[in-house]
Motif scaffolding. Structure first.
Motif, PDB file in Angstrom:
ATOM      1  N   TYR A   1       0.826  -1.201   0.000  1.00  0.00           N
ATOM      2  CA  TYR A   1       0.000   0.000   0.000  1.00  0.00           C
ATOM      3  C   TYR A   1       0.860   1.252   0.000  1.00  0.00           C
ATOM      4  N   ILE A   2       0.544   2.175  -0.863  1.00  0.00           N
ATOM      5  CA  ILE A   2       1.276   3.436  -0.972  1.00  0.00           C
ATOM      6  C   ILE A   2       0.315   4.584  -0.694  1.00  0.00           C
ATOM      7  N   ALA A   3       0.694   5.442   0.208  1.00  0.00           N
ATOM      8  CA  ALA A   3      -0.155   6.588   0.556  1.00  0.00           C
ATOM      9  C   ALA A   3      -0.207   7.568  -0.604  1.00  0.00           C
ATOM     10  N   ARG A   4      -1.387   7.999  -0.956  1.00  0.00           N
ATOM     11  CA  ARG A   4      -1.544   9.017  -1.995  1.00  0.00           C
ATOM     12  C   ARG A   4      -1.171  10.390  -1.436  1.00  0.00           C
ATOM     13  N   ASP A   5      -0.717  11.240  -2.316  1.00  0.00           N
ATOM     14  CA  ASP A   5      -0.286  12.580  -1.923  1.00  0.00           C
ATOM     15  C   ASP A   5      -1.467  13.551  -1.994  1.00  0.00           C
ATOM     16  N   PHE A   6      -1.950  13.959  -0.825  1.00  0.00           N
ATOM     17  CA  PHE A   6      -3.060  14.911  -0.772  1.00  0.00           C
ATOM     18  C   PHE A   6      -2.607  16.289  -0.278  1.00  0.00           C
ATOM     19  N   ASN A   7      -1.302  16.520  -0.302  1.00  0.00           N
ATOM     20  CA  ASN A   7      -0.811  17.814   0.171  1.00  0.00           C
ATOM     21  C   ASN A   7      -1.276  18.968  -0.707  1.00  0.00           C
ATOM     22  N   GLY A   8      -1.735  18.649  -1.931  1.00  0.00           N
ATOM     23  CA  GLY A   8      -2.275  19.693  -2.788  1.00  0.00           C
ATOM     24  C   GLY A   8      -3.486  20.384  -2.174  1.00  0.00           C
TER      25      GLY A   8
ATOM     26  N   GLN B   1      -2.278   8.768   6.624  1.00  0.00           N
ATOM     27  CA  GLN B   1      -0.990   8.124   6.361  1.00  0.00           C
ATOM     28  C   GLN B   1      -0.691   7.043   7.397  1.00  0.00           C
ATOM     29  N   GLY B   2      -1.165   7.248   8.623  1.00  0.00           N
ATOM     30  CA  GLY B   2      -0.997   6.238   9.659  1.00  0.00           C
ATOM     31  C   GLY B   2      -1.753   4.958   9.345  1.00  0.00           C
ATOM     32  N   TYR B   3      -2.941   5.081   8.741  1.00  0.00           N
ATOM     33  CA  TYR B   3      -3.694   3.888   8.349  1.00  0.00           C
ATOM     34  C   TYR B   3      -2.956   3.102   7.273  1.00  0.00           C
ATOM     35  N   VAL B   4      -2.361   3.814   6.326  1.00  0.00           N
ATOM     36  CA  VAL B   4      -1.597   3.134   5.272  1.00  0.00           C
ATOM     37  C   VAL B   4      -0.410   2.392   5.881  1.00  0.00           C
TER      38      VAL B   4
ATOM     39  N   LYS C   1      -0.094   1.226   8.922  1.00  0.00           N
ATOM     40  CA  LYS C   1      -0.558   0.060   9.674  1.00  0.00           C
ATOM     41  C   LYS C   1      -1.032  -1.064   8.747  1.00  0.00           C
ATOM     42  N   ALA C   2      -1.659  -0.697   7.629  1.00  0.00           N
ATOM     43  CA  ALA C   2      -2.078  -1.719   6.668  1.00  0.00           C
ATOM     44  C   ALA C   2      -0.874  -2.482   6.144  1.00  0.00           C
TER      45      ALA C   2
ATOM     46  N   SER D   1      -6.673 -15.196  18.699  1.00  0.00           N
ATOM     47  CA  SER D   1      -5.465 -15.751  18.094  1.00  0.00           C
ATOM     48  C   SER D   1      -4.832 -14.631  17.293  1.00  0.00           C
ATOM     49  N   PRO D   2      -3.523 -14.672  17.110  1.00  0.00           N
ATOM     50  CA  PRO D   2      -2.876 -13.627  16.303  1.00  0.00           C
ATOM     51  C   PRO D   2      -3.485 -13.509  14.906  1.00  0.00           C
ATOM     52  N   LEU D   3      -3.839 -14.651  14.302  1.00  0.00           N
ATOM     53  CA  LEU D   3      -4.424 -14.611  12.967  1.00  0.00           C
ATOM     54  C   LEU D   3      -5.752 -13.875  12.975  1.00  0.00           C
ATOM     55  N   ARG D   4      -6.601 -14.200  13.951  1.00  0.00           N
ATOM     56  CA  ARG D   4      -7.901 -13.531  14.045  1.00  0.00           C
ATOM     57  C   ARG D   4      -7.738 -12.015  14.177  1.00  0.00           C
ATOM     58  N   GLU D   5      -6.861 -11.593  15.080  1.00  0.00           N
ATOM     59  CA  GLU D   5      -6.689 -10.159  15.321  1.00  0.00           C
ATOM     60  C   GLU D   5      -6.151  -9.443  14.094  1.00  0.00           C
ATOM     61  N   LEU D   6      -5.189 -10.058  13.418  1.00  0.00           N
ATOM     62  CA  LEU D   6      -4.618  -9.430  12.234  1.00  0.00           C
ATOM     63  C   LEU D   6      -5.630  -9.337  11.101  1.00  0.00           C
ATOM     64  N   LEU D   7      -6.419 -10.394  10.910  1.00  0.00           N
ATOM     65  CA  LEU D   7      -7.421 -10.376   9.846  1.00  0.00           C
ATOM     66  C   LEU D   7      -8.474  -9.308  10.106  1.00  0.00           C
ATOM     67  N   ALA D   8      -8.931  -9.196  11.358  1.00  0.00           N
ATOM     68  CA  ALA D   8      -9.952  -8.196  11.696  1.00  0.00           C
ATOM     69  C   ALA D   8      -9.405  -6.781  11.533  1.00  0.00           C
ATOM     70  N   GLU D   9      -8.203  -6.550  12.039  1.00  0.00           N
ATOM     71  CA  GLU D   9      -7.645  -5.203  11.990  1.00  0.00           C
ATOM     72  C   GLU D   9      -7.130  -4.845  10.602  1.00  0.00           C
TER      73      GLU D   9
END
Length: 260
Positions: free
Chosen positions: A53-60, A82-85, A87-88, A108-116
């Motif tokens: 995932y690459i954050a788009r530039d919205f500084n414009g 940008q923080g969401y990108v 973390k993704a 389980s780690p898998l459950r938490e990662l899939l949900a988040e």
């Protein structure tokens, strides 16, 4: 006559030394190329080729004078996006090596990662839709988009009242999208990025009603923020999204039934 062979004595380089010099030069060129690519990247974009995932530039948006939304409000909001990108991407990396043997619906780690993962990814994407439909000069939609709004809501005025009321009702997002199941515009509300997200709905207009979207400028007065949002919708962007959405198959089983 000069000997063309490589002399391994004296001040001349040995074959091994020449190879080492060549390798060092190649490494230097690779490093230089990588640095150039990193320098050419837009602000806020991810620099790792391993991150999906690459954050788009919205500084414009910060260079525009957007009535009702201050530069500080927008700047802080973009940082949050940008923080969401980030973390993704982090979750995506962790899912590659997650323990599958401990999978469990309570924890389980898998459950938490899939949900988040859905929370972080939706958080990034909905913000991209939101920032993308900011920066207009108000007015009203035209053409096919206007006709679709009139058909669904009765008039532009009624639609805007519906949008504001929806914004007051939800805790996270309002999504106006093309409902491919029935082939028309529809409005949906989300309390979280990944809660109540509609399937087979293509967003055309997205409204962020989390407090972070307006509290710097309006405190807890969400109604004033909604009025300001209504005046800064970029209807040209919304129209382009709508035209693109119309190309999506619609109806029962559209895009799902196997055809030959």
């Amino acid at each position: 006559m000069m000997d063309d062979s490589i002399n391994t004595t004296g001040n001349e380089l040995s074959r091994r030394e020449i190879l080492l010099v060549g390798a060092a030069t190649a490494s230097s060129l690779l490093a230089s190329t990588s640095a150039s690519k990193a320098a050419a990247q837009k602000p806020g974009e991810s620099s790792s080729i391993n991150e999906p995932y690459i954050a788009r530039d919205f500084n414009g948006l910060l260079n525009k004078k957007i009535d009702g939304l201050s530069q500080n409000q927008l700047s802080q909001h973009i940082k949050l996006y940008q923080g969401y990108v980030k973390k993704a991407n982090e979750i995506s990396r962790k899912l590659k090596d997650v323990d599958l043997a401990s999978a469990n619906p309570t924890y389980s780690p898998l459950r938490e990662l899939l949900a988040e993962q859905s929370y972080a990814l939706n958080g990034a994407i909905y913000h991209e839709y939101y920032f993308g439909n900011l920066g207009g000069t108000g007015g009203e939609p035209t053409g096919d988009l206007r006709a679709a709004i009139d058909e669904r809501f009765g008039s532009i005025a009624k639609f805007m009242d519906y949008l504001r009321a929806s914004g007051k009702s939800m805790r996270g997002w309002v999504i106006v999208g093309y409902n491919t199941r029935i082939g028309r515009l529809d409005t949906f509300g989300l309390d979280f990025h990944n809660l109540f997200t509609p399937a087979d709905v293509v967003p055309v207009l997205v409204l962020d009603v989390y407090e972070h979207a307006y509290m710097i400028d309006y405190g807890i007065d969400r109604a004033k923020y909604l009025d300001a949002f209504a005046q800064t919708i970029d209807w040209n962007v919304v129209d382009k999204r709508f035209v693109a959405a119309l190309k999506h198959p619609f109806g029962i089983g559209a895009g799902l039934d196997a055809t030959t």
